[in-house]
Write an enzyme that holds these catalytic residues in place. Sequence first.
Site, PDB file in Angstrom:
ATOM      1  N   GLU A 112     -10.307  -2.870  -4.819  1.00 38.57           N
ATOM      2  CA  GLU A 112      -9.161  -2.285  -5.528  1.00 38.57           C
ATOM      3  C   GLU A 112      -8.360  -1.415  -4.571  1.00 38.57           C
ATOM      4  O   GLU A 112      -8.875  -0.994  -3.539  1.00 38.57           O
ATOM      5  CB  GLU A 112      -9.648  -1.376  -6.668  1.00 38.57           C
ATOM      6  CG  GLU A 112     -10.413  -2.103  -7.727  1.00 38.57           C
ATOM      7  CD  GLU A 112     -11.071  -1.136  -8.708  1.00 38.57           C
ATOM      8  OE1 GLU A 112     -10.677   0.046  -8.759  1.00 38.57           O
ATOM      9  OE2 GLU A 112     -11.985  -1.587  -9.410  1.00 38.57           O
ATOM     10  N   LYS A 159      -6.803   2.117  -3.522  1.00 33.92           N
ATOM     11  CA  LYS A 159      -7.171   3.507  -3.766  1.00 33.92           C
ATOM     12  C   LYS A 159      -5.887   4.310  -3.958  1.00 33.92           C
ATOM     13  O   LYS A 159      -5.173   4.617  -3.007  1.00 33.92           O
ATOM     14  CB  LYS A 159      -7.979   4.060  -2.594  1.00 33.92           C
ATOM     15  CG  LYS A 159      -8.487   5.470  -2.840  1.00 33.92           C
ATOM     16  CD  LYS A 159      -9.458   5.886  -1.751  1.00 33.92           C
ATOM     17  CE  LYS A 159     -10.107   7.221  -2.021  1.00 33.92           C
ATOM     18  NZ  LYS A 159      -9.227   8.281  -2.433  1.00 33.92           N
ATOM     19  N   ASP A 181      -3.333   7.256  -4.630  1.00 33.67           N
ATOM     20  CA  ASP A 181      -3.348   8.599  -4.084  1.00 33.67           C
ATOM     21  C   ASP A 181      -2.620   9.563  -5.019  1.00 33.67           C
ATOM     22  O   ASP A 181      -1.432   9.825  -4.873  1.00 33.67           O
ATOM     23  CB  ASP A 181      -2.686   8.582  -2.698  1.00 33.67           C
ATOM     24  CG  ASP A 181      -2.989   9.832  -1.914  1.00 33.67           C
ATOM     25  OD1 ASP A 181      -3.868  10.598  -2.339  1.00 33.67           O
ATOM     26  OD2 ASP A 181      -2.353  10.036  -0.875  1.00 33.67           O
ATOM     27  N   TYR A 237      -8.845   2.618 -13.502  1.00 26.96           N
ATOM     28  CA  TYR A 237      -9.740   1.818 -12.669  1.00 26.96           C
ATOM     29  C   TYR A 237     -11.209   1.917 -13.045  1.00 26.96           C
ATOM     30  O   TYR A 237     -12.062   1.446 -12.317  1.00 26.96           O
ATOM     31  CB  TYR A 237      -9.566   2.187 -11.197  1.00 26.96           C
ATOM     32  CG  TYR A 237      -9.504   3.672 -10.912  1.00 26.96           C
ATOM     33  CD1 TYR A 237     -10.606   4.485 -11.119  1.00 26.96           C
ATOM     34  CD2 TYR A 237      -8.327   4.252 -10.428  1.00 26.96           C
ATOM     35  CE1 TYR A 237     -10.554   5.838 -10.875  1.00 26.96           C
ATOM     36  CE2 TYR A 237      -8.265   5.607 -10.168  1.00 26.96           C
ATOM     37  CZ  TYR A 237      -9.378   6.399 -10.398  1.00 26.96           C
ATOM     38  OH  TYR A 237      -9.323   7.732 -10.152  1.00 26.96           O
ATOM     39  N   LYS A 275     -10.589   4.413   3.936  1.00 29.72           N
ATOM     40  CA  LYS A 275      -9.280   5.076   4.009  1.00 29.72           C
ATOM     41  C   LYS A 275      -8.488   4.554   5.204  1.00 29.72           C
ATOM     42  O   LYS A 275      -9.022   4.444   6.311  1.00 29.72           O
ATOM     43  CB  LYS A 275      -9.464   6.578   4.152  1.00 29.72           C
ATOM     44  CG  LYS A 275     -10.236   7.189   2.980  1.00 29.72           C
ATOM     45  CD  LYS A 275      -9.343   8.015   2.115  1.00 29.72           C
ATOM     46  CE  LYS A 275      -9.538   9.463   2.443  1.00 29.72           C
ATOM     47  NZ  LYS A 275      -8.776  10.345   1.571  1.00 29.72           N
ATOM     48  N   CYS A 329      18.418  36.003  14.722  1.00 23.33           N
ATOM     49  CA  CYS A 329      19.020  34.914  13.960  1.00 23.33           C
ATOM     50  C   CYS A 329      19.968  34.109  14.855  1.00 23.33           C
ATOM     51  O   CYS A 329      20.836  34.694  15.514  1.00 23.33           O
ATOM     52  CB  CYS A 329      19.777  35.484  12.769  1.00 23.33           C
ATOM     53  SG  CYS A 329      20.649  34.213  11.843  1.00 23.33           S
ATOM     54  N   CYS A 346      23.694  34.831  13.314  1.00 24.52           N
ATOM     55  CA  CYS A 346      24.364  36.134  13.254  1.00 24.52           C
ATOM     56  C   CYS A 346      23.706  37.175  14.149  1.00 24.52           C
ATOM     57  O   CYS A 346      24.118  38.332  14.155  1.00 24.52           O
ATOM     58  CB  CYS A 346      24.396  36.641  11.812  1.00 24.52           C
ATOM     59  SG  CYS A 346      22.786  37.176  11.235  1.00 24.52           S
ATOM     60  N   CYS A 375      16.023  35.828   8.145  1.00 24.75           N
ATOM     61  CA  CYS A 375      17.133  36.636   8.619  1.00 24.75           C
ATOM     62  C   CYS A 375      17.505  37.552   7.453  1.00 24.75           C
ATOM     63  O   CYS A 375      17.859  37.079   6.381  1.00 24.75           O
ATOM     64  CB  CYS A 375      18.326  35.748   8.994  1.00 24.75           C
ATOM     65  SG  CYS A 375      19.832  36.725   9.171  1.00 24.75           S
ATOM     66  N   CYS A 391      25.473  36.843   7.157  1.00 24.59           N
ATOM     67  CA  CYS A 391      25.059  35.693   7.956  1.00 24.59           C
ATOM     68  C   CYS A 391      25.707  34.430   7.373  1.00 24.59           C
ATOM     69  O   CYS A 391      25.452  34.084   6.207  1.00 24.59           O
ATOM     70  CB  CYS A 391      23.530  35.623   7.927  1.00 24.59           C
ATOM     71  SG  CYS A 391      22.844  34.247   8.832  1.00 24.59           S
TER      72      CYS A 391
HETATM   73  S1  IVH Z   1     -13.460   4.786  -8.684  1.00 31.33           S
HETATM   74  C1  IVH Z   1     -17.515   6.642  -9.428  1.00 31.33           C
HETATM   75  N1  IVH Z   1     -11.273   3.488  -8.057  1.00 31.33           N
HETATM   76  O1  IVH Z   1     -10.449   8.325  -5.389  1.00 31.33           O
HETATM   77  C2  IVH Z   1     -16.267   6.010  -8.989  1.00 31.33           C
HETATM   78  N2  IVH Z   1     -11.368   5.823  -7.619  1.00 31.33           N
HETATM   79  O2  IVH Z   1     -12.719   9.832  -3.773  1.00 31.33           O
HETATM   80  C3  IVH Z   1     -15.092   6.716  -9.466  1.00 31.33           C
HETATM   81  N3  IVH Z   1      -9.270   6.753  -6.691  1.00 31.33           N
HETATM   82  O3  IVH Z   1     -11.782  10.700  -7.588  1.00 31.33           O
HETATM   83  C4  IVH Z   1     -13.836   6.473  -8.758  1.00 31.33           C
HETATM   84  N4  IVH Z   1      -8.157   4.856  -6.687  1.00 31.33           N
HETATM   85  O4  IVH Z   1      -9.370   9.996  -7.892  1.00 31.33           O
HETATM   86  C5  IVH Z   1     -11.907   4.673  -8.060  1.00 31.33           C
HETATM   87  N5  IVH Z   1      -9.380   2.228  -7.610  1.00 31.33           N
HETATM   88  C6  IVH Z   1     -10.007   3.399  -7.611  1.00 31.33           C
HETATM   89  C7  IVH Z   1      -9.386   4.584  -7.162  1.00 31.33           C
HETATM   90  C8  IVH Z   1     -10.109   5.789  -7.161  1.00 31.33           C
HETATM   91  C9  IVH Z   1      -8.116   6.158  -6.421  1.00 31.33           C
HETATM   92  C10 IVH Z   1      -9.566   8.176  -6.459  1.00 31.33           C
HETATM   93  C11 IVH Z   1     -10.195   8.897  -7.606  1.00 31.33           C
HETATM   94  C12 IVH Z   1     -11.519   9.419  -7.114  1.00 31.33           C
HETATM   95  C13 IVH Z   1     -11.313   9.406  -5.635  1.00 31.33           C
HETATM   96  C14 IVH Z   1     -12.633   9.175  -4.948  1.00 31.33           C
END
Ligand code: IVH
Length: 673
Positions: A110, A112, A114, A221, A308, A402, A405, A420, A426
């Site tokens: 999946e 991740k 942010d 998710y 990551k 500054c 001025c 400043c 200014c």
């Molecule tokens: S699963 C026990 N799936 O990443 C598993 N987390 O460091 C629970 N996050 O706190 C998390 N995308 O805020 C999962 N596709 C995804 C995610 C995801 C982002 C975040 C989430 C979690 C953090 C983990």
Amino acid sequence: MTVKEQIEALRQEIEQHNYYYYVLSQPIISDYEYDMKMKQLQELEEKYPEYFDPLSPTQRVGSDITTSFEQAYHTYPMLSLGNTYTEGEVKDFYERVRKALNEPFELVCELKYDGVSISITYEHGEIQRAVTRGDGEKGDVVTANIKTIRSIPLRLKGDYPDKFEIRGEVLMPWAVFEALNKEREEQEEPLFANPRNAAAGTIKLQNSAIVASRKLDAYFYYVLGEQLPFDTHFENLQAARGWGFKISENIKLCRTLDEVWDFIHFWDKERKNLPVPIDGIVLKVNSLEQQRKLGTTAKSPRWAIAYKYQAEKALTKLLSVTFQVGRTGAVTPVANLEPVQLSGTTVKRASLHNADIIESLDLHIGDMVYVEKGGEIIPKITGVEKSARPQNGEKVVFIKNCPECNAPLIRYPGEAAHYCPNENGCPPQIKGKIEHFVSRKAMNIEGLGEETINLLYENGLLHNVADIYDLKISDLVSLERLGLKSASNLISSIEKSKEVPFERVLFALGIRFVGETVAKKLAYAFKSIEALQQADYEDLIQVEEIGDKIAQSVRQYFSDPKNLEIINRLKAAGVQLSLNDDKSKRKGNELEGKSIVISGTFKYHSREEYKDLIEAHGGKNVGSVSSKTSFILAGENMGPEKLKKAQNLGIELIDENKFLSMINEEIPSSATE
Ligand code: IVH
């Protein structure tokens, strides 16, 4: 069709359109048609309050009532994920799982997302409660804010379990983030560093109406519960899509490590084309049975891992450093760089933030520096390649005076920025203050853009905001570039600005730390500029959300005779410097001088209505319980924290019936006991 049926039908129809628009991103009616339906529903709900429903789509606009958050324990702890940055570690994870299971298994890949994680409980197909991650055991209850996110279903469709929890990420889409920061830049409010911070800041706002305006989104998710329809993660997610949740399409079921690599590499390139920020990918064992077998450590599950992505970096030469002065006098150092390509754009400048950062990087002109975007709009310098340092590059030091001025700069204790202090002498501060004063959200004076302000300033016609009201057509037309038509338009726009209400005038004055919301709070609390001017520090911090920093800044503003002169001139010109108090709203004085906290849920009136009633009877509604609280208007299910605090401080709880009789209001006849 009865009125009730009509209301219900409209609610269902609007939620269906929310689903098309926000979840599927495929609206089937125009925004106008949608707005009309919403308006119709709002009118009906207003006319027939007996059909009030907290899950109605009209409730998604949020409310101005400020609430402090209660805390709740998670039914299942919210674990985090183990993070890896290398392919080697992903392989280790895969091998660990293979050995521990000793049987075939599948991995779900999946994105991740942010943002901020959220856990929402649904019962009987209705949203019950949304809680932030907090410390993993317990978090803040932010249900009212979450309900404003239109892609989150309030009522479910299809064949959902009677009770379950769903977890996901609240996100700020890139486009929303950029627009928000642009607006904040115009208002000289501090920028959000990245969409995650912006989403986190937004979800913790105490005013859900502002949350609603921030246009957050949410992807889900993880489904948890005792009666889930399937015994694989992947199938449960697909099922949740059917209940109305936004589940990413970019999920892949993998059987081999090679398939996992394909997914990782594909999204490393593609991620910049997504509308929302992601910072990696997540791998999860698909079978719930196998997940149970693998178990968890204290902090994270053994059946999942996050990979990551590295922030993209580029190496380039530092050509020079310039210092810019903003409206508030804050001095920002900016690095000018040899142009370099980074994540698809050419970078020529980077923010250096403040003196401490310059010092810690030990920057020299001519240095080869690393620039990173890392989710931030303005790239930043993250390091220096010392091995490439030229022989005689001059060390970068923060300026003492500054650049505009020449006034000596100052640094307030505890603050990173240099300022400043020459507020009224200014040039960028003078012009910046005028630009802020005339801006759309302030006095909204059209035809007075940056260039015209510059022109008028250069010609000695504009030194401060009060001068605006002395401008005459004859002054303007004598300037080159300004025709009679635009001059007279400008004058009439200036004239119109005299109707702008006090709270916006207060914002327009540009007092440090007094943004739109704070200006409103101050205007409502003190009602006139004279009262605000006379307020001492103690009076100021009594006002909800006004802390030490703002109180001091307000005091400082009024202690400057130049500011007082400007205010007097604005007053003489007819600018609104007090609230246009609608006397007809005032019903009595029974609550004069009382600070009242509202808590819990009520039978006869909404909280909003109680707030109005408190004000109509001369009282003040405040957000949190303190020793200054006169009493608490307490409904059902009052928050446990508030209750404890009230008991500790010995503050009286007054119920609805008693409150209404105190202010001689009748109990509404439509209410059923
Ligand atoms: S699963 C026990 N799936 O990443 C598993 N987390 O460091 C629970 N996050 O706190 C998390 N995308 O805020 C999962 N596709 C995804 C995610 C995801 C982002 C975040 C989430 C979690 C953090 C983990």
